[in-house]
Design an enzyme around this catalytic site. Sequence first.
Site: not given
Ligand code: ASP
Length: 358
Positions: A41, A55, A121-122, A194, A315
């Site tokens: 992103t 986006y 970020t994923d 995350k 467990e």
């Molecule tokens: N879907 C995007 C990615 O991980 C989300 C992000 O970058 O925040 O590339």
Amino acid sequence: MRTRLAWVWMASSLVLANAAFAEEPARQKLPRVKILATGGTIAGTGASTTQTVGYTAAVLPVDRLLAGVPEMKKVASVGGEQIAQVASENMTHAVWLKLAKRVNQVLATDEVDGIVITHGTDTMEETAYFLNLVVKSDKPVVLVGAMRPATAMSADGPLNIYNAVVVAASSEARGKGVLVTLNDTINGARDVTKTNTSAVDTFRSPDLGFLGYVQDGRAVFYKQSTRLHTTRSVFDVSKLDALPRVEILYGYANNSRVMLDAAVAAGAKGVVHAGVGNGSLFDEVKQGLCEAQKKGVAIVRSSRVGSGIVARNGEANDDELHFVVSDTLNPQKARVLLALALTRTSDPDEIQKLFYQY
Ligand code: ASP
């Protein structure tokens, strides 16, 4: 659509070179930071300034990211290189290996003092932990991303990337393992995760906490991980061109072994079970895991809870069943460590030791 930010980029990109460290004399003493771009992103664009979801990720090339933040030239001599251009849900082992080898190659020279990796970020936490285990340098390696595309109002990418360069240029960041910097905080690769689908403060290190802040051009550290990483890690990817197949299974009420059996039939060498609670297992799944283990599949009990230790012989009787527990690693981090562990050993006791060291 021409947004404010796009205008800044267009103007700035007229005066910026992309890859070389071609800096005028006044900047020659600045730390040298290389930005390796992989997409996400932070390189994404939307149709309007108000679009913060829906986006397109991974559009802008690295030179546009650099051009958008000319302030970074005051803290470091910065060059860029495009390694991949993907949204991080499409991250692969092939890109991990390419990235890790390139990081090691660049840091082995005297020409670079630190690396920033732009990333979606994923799956950033997985890439960060992988690099934490295979980078062979004390120099800072900092992953950065953004929760809002570059075209959005209050886009977080520009300040995040500036902060990441500050951290990568900081001598304080040396020897602390691979770092993740977003939203003014510095997190360690092992513990960061995350936690929110869309908020800019999504990255947290549950219970164990972040390592420091980055503020007004200064990186400040308050603690560091006690676990092995980078120069003290035994893992070596220099001769690897693939990683062993490791699948993650999810625990839930009324579970079944259907997914486990499919994973084993597909040739999984390891399985991480994201169990309920303290890594607890549904009886039918437990039976399947025992059978898989006897066939040579490495079994790691992790938890879907999100924090806390999965206790050995808690467990399940791990000693008797030859299972491994993930300690505090979440399932996706446990998968990374298990894949690397399987490049060295298939002995469950040895794998368990690695889970307590890394
Ligand atoms: N879907 C995007 C990615 O991980 C989300 C992000 O970058 O925040 O590339």
